[in-house]
Design an enzyme around this catalytic site. Structure first.
Site, PDB file in Angstrom:
ATOM      1  N   SER A   1       0.784  -1.255   0.052  1.00 33.01           N
ATOM      2  CA  SER A   1      -0.018   0.021  -0.023  1.00 33.01           C
ATOM      3  C   SER A   1       1.017   1.372   0.127  1.00 33.01           C
ATOM      4  CB  SER A   1      -0.893   0.125   1.316  1.00 33.01           C
ATOM      5  OG  SER A   1      -1.923  -1.015   0.994  1.00 33.01           O
TER       6      SER A   1
ATOM      7  N   LYS B   1     -10.246  -5.776  10.352  1.00 29.27           N
ATOM      8  CA  LYS B   1     -11.201  -5.198   9.318  1.00 29.27           C
ATOM      9  C   LYS B   1     -12.721  -5.226  10.243  1.00 29.27           C
ATOM     10  CE  LYS B   1      -8.924  -6.162   4.842  1.00 29.27           C
ATOM     11  NZ  LYS B   1      -9.047  -6.558   3.693  1.00 29.27           N
TER      12      LYS B   1
ATOM     13  N   ALA C   1     -15.521 -18.761   0.662  1.00 28.72           N
ATOM     14  CA  ALA C   1     -16.347 -18.103   1.150  1.00 28.72           C
ATOM     15  C   ALA C   1     -15.860 -17.298   2.520  1.00 28.72           C
ATOM     16  CB  ALA C   1     -17.667 -19.296   1.693  1.00 28.72           C
TER      17      ALA C   1
ATOM     18  N   GLY D   1     -13.554 -13.620   3.945  1.00 28.01           N
ATOM     19  CA  GLY D   1     -13.823 -12.322   4.045  1.00 28.01           C
ATOM     20  C   GLY D   1     -13.819 -11.598   2.837  1.00 28.01           C
ATOM     21  N   ALA D   2     -12.862 -12.214   1.869  1.00 30.04           N
ATOM     22  CA  ALA D   2     -12.639 -11.552   0.563  1.00 30.04           C
ATOM     23  C   ALA D   2     -13.905 -11.800  -0.150  1.00 30.04           C
ATOM     24  CB  ALA D   2     -11.435 -11.933  -0.148  1.00 30.04           C
TER      25      ALA D   2
HETATM   26  P1  ATR Z   1      -9.677 -14.143   2.897  1.00 34.03           P
HETATM   27  O1  ATR Z   1     -10.109 -13.077   3.957  1.00 34.03           O
HETATM   28  O2  ATR Z   1      -8.658 -14.001   2.274  1.00 34.03           O
HETATM   29  O3  ATR Z   1     -11.140 -14.659   2.413  1.00 34.03           O
HETATM   30  P2  ATR Z   1     -10.167 -16.198   4.880  1.00 34.03           P
HETATM   31  O4  ATR Z   1     -11.442 -15.508   5.420  1.00 34.03           O
HETATM   32  O5  ATR Z   1      -9.441 -16.859   5.733  1.00 34.03           O
HETATM   33  O6  ATR Z   1      -9.441 -15.363   4.114  1.00 34.03           O
HETATM   34  O7  ATR Z   1     -10.938 -17.359   4.059  1.00 34.03           O
HETATM   35  C1  ATR Z   1     -10.001 -18.419   3.455  1.00 34.03           C
HETATM   36  C2  ATR Z   1     -10.840 -19.108   2.603  1.00 34.03           C
HETATM   37  O8  ATR Z   1      -9.935 -20.102   1.763  1.00 34.03           O
HETATM   38  C3  ATR Z   1     -12.223 -19.937   2.651  1.00 34.03           C
HETATM   39  O9  ATR Z   1     -12.955 -20.000   1.891  1.00 34.03           O
HETATM   40  C4  ATR Z   1     -11.551 -21.651   3.225  1.00 34.03           C
HETATM   41  O10 ATR Z   1     -12.400 -22.410   3.159  1.00 34.03           O
HETATM   42  P3  ATR Z   1     -12.958 -22.783   4.506  1.00 34.03           P
HETATM   43  O11 ATR Z   1     -14.307 -21.848   4.545  1.00 34.03           O
HETATM   44  O12 ATR Z   1     -13.550 -24.118   4.286  1.00 34.03           O
HETATM   45  O13 ATR Z   1     -12.051 -22.639   5.499  1.00 34.03           O
HETATM   46  C5  ATR Z   1     -10.379 -21.514   1.727  1.00 34.03           C
HETATM   47  N1  ATR Z   1      -9.539 -22.481   1.949  1.00 34.03           N
HETATM   48  C6  ATR Z   1      -8.317 -22.214   2.714  1.00 34.03           C
HETATM   49  N2  ATR Z   1      -7.517 -23.420   2.871  1.00 34.03           N
HETATM   50  C7  ATR Z   1      -8.310 -24.155   2.089  1.00 34.03           C
HETATM   51  C8  ATR Z   1      -7.925 -25.486   1.446  1.00 34.03           C
HETATM   52  N3  ATR Z   1      -6.901 -26.451   1.732  1.00 34.03           N
HETATM   53  N4  ATR Z   1      -9.161 -25.997   0.930  1.00 34.03           N
HETATM   54  C9  ATR Z   1     -10.125 -25.358   0.370  1.00 34.03           C
HETATM   55  N5  ATR Z   1     -10.120 -24.082   0.882  1.00 34.03           N
HETATM   56  C10 ATR Z   1      -9.323 -23.764   1.482  1.00 34.03           C
END
Ligand code: ATR
Length: 280
Positions: free
Chosen positions: A16, A66, A130, A132-133
């Site tokens: 940033s 956030k 699913a 935060g992003a």
């Molecule tokens: P961000 O803020 O970047 O979106 P987050 O809120 O931690 O990060 O979300 C991570 C996302 O990656 C979630 O959708 C998570 O799936 P789960 O809701 O089942 O935890 C997904 N994710 C992380 N590691 C994963 C993996 N090994 N296989 C499938 N999905 C994964």
């Protein structure tokens, strides 16, 4: 003279400062963008008050604040409230006002590279993940008039929670990752928002693209590496790709607009940012 900054933890590798310094140059604005790493055990309220004493005009918020920053603000924009997260704060009349520019910035970036989407939104979009992003992007796609956005996630309940943001403005189904893989050929736009594929796990990909159609746009919000495995696979199948680092630029462009009322052109910065990331 403007004073901007970023709160989060850790923040020392943030891009940033570089982005906002380029914007200030382009907008011919005198100012600074500082990093404020706030350790998890520190008092967030004290730190926010100190920003005001230090003459900060606005700041960005990143992980893990956030959501935590929200009760400390004086006002929250309706979209940020719906999304449940703030990534940009403006000081106006001595009041902190919170916004969320992540999803909107994402959609702006997507349309910049695929301008046909402005005239005709993708008929069927698949969001992978699913977290935060995904939540911010889902909301922004809905507000922008995308007619159908389905969500596939490892944990089904998180996808169901996001779909509850939908007030009937668009069609939305929840799928398993396996279903998503099998139904992939029915989607015009696929947006990868999970952390899978991020360095150092850059040999991983959340689903296989074996059923991908070549007209489809595959977008990944992961920007390290610049070309993730899923984007590489999409390119091998002659599909269209959209890179994650561009979202960084456009969410920042929105934040800069909120702080200064100026829209800076992004042209050229995407390539510069790409080089910067490749050199890391
Ligand atoms: P961000 O803020 O970047 O979106 P987050 O809120 O931690 O990060 O979300 C991570 C996302 O990656 C979630 O959708 C998570 O799936 P789960 O809701 O089942 O935890 C997904 N994710 C992380 N590691 C994963 C993996 N090994 N296989 C499938 N999905 C994964």
């Amino acid at each position: 003279m403007y004073n901007f900054g970023l709160i989060g933890y850790p923040v020392k590798h943030s891009l940033s400062p570089w982005i906002h310094e380029q914007f200030m140059k382009r907008a011919d604005i005198d100012g600074a963008y500082q990093l404020f790493g706030i350790e998890p055990e520190a008092d967030l309220r004290d730190n926010i008050n100190r920003l005001k004493e230090n003459g900060i005009n606005g700041f960005n918020v990143t992980v893990p604040y956030k959501e935590k920053v929200m009760p400390l603000l004086d006002e929250i924009d309706v979209e940020a409230k719906q999304i449940g997260a703030v990534n940009t704060v403006l000081l106006k009349n001595n009041q902190w006002i919170g916004y969320n520019t992540d999803g909107k910035g994402y959609v702006r970036s997507l349309k910049h590279y695929y301008p046909a989407l402005e005239k005709e939104r993708a008929k069927k979009t698949l969001l992978l993940g699913a977290g935060g992003a995904a939540r911010g992007i889902y909301y922004a796609l809905m507000k922008d008039g995308f007619p159908q956005v389905d969500i596939a996630n490892r944990t089904e309940q998180s996808a169901i929670d996001i779909v509850s943001l939908n007030n009937g403005e668009m069609k939305s189904d929840v799928l398993s990752l396996e279903q998503a893989e099998n139904e992939l050929h029915t989607y015009d736009l696929i947006i990868q928002t999970t952390t899978v594929g991020m360095t150092p796990n850059d040999q991983q990909s959340v689903i296989s693209l074996k059923n991908l159609q070549k007209e489809t746009i595959v977008s990944d919000i992961v920007y390290q590496p610049i070309k993730t495995k899923i984007l590489q696979e999409a390119e091998n199948k002659h599909a269209n790709i959209h890179h994650g680092h561009t979202m960084l630029l456009y969410q920042a462009q929105y934040a800069f607009e909120i702080w200064t009322n100026k829209t800076v052109p992004i042209e050229g910065l995407d390539d510069q940012l790409k080089l910067l990331l490749e050199g890391r």
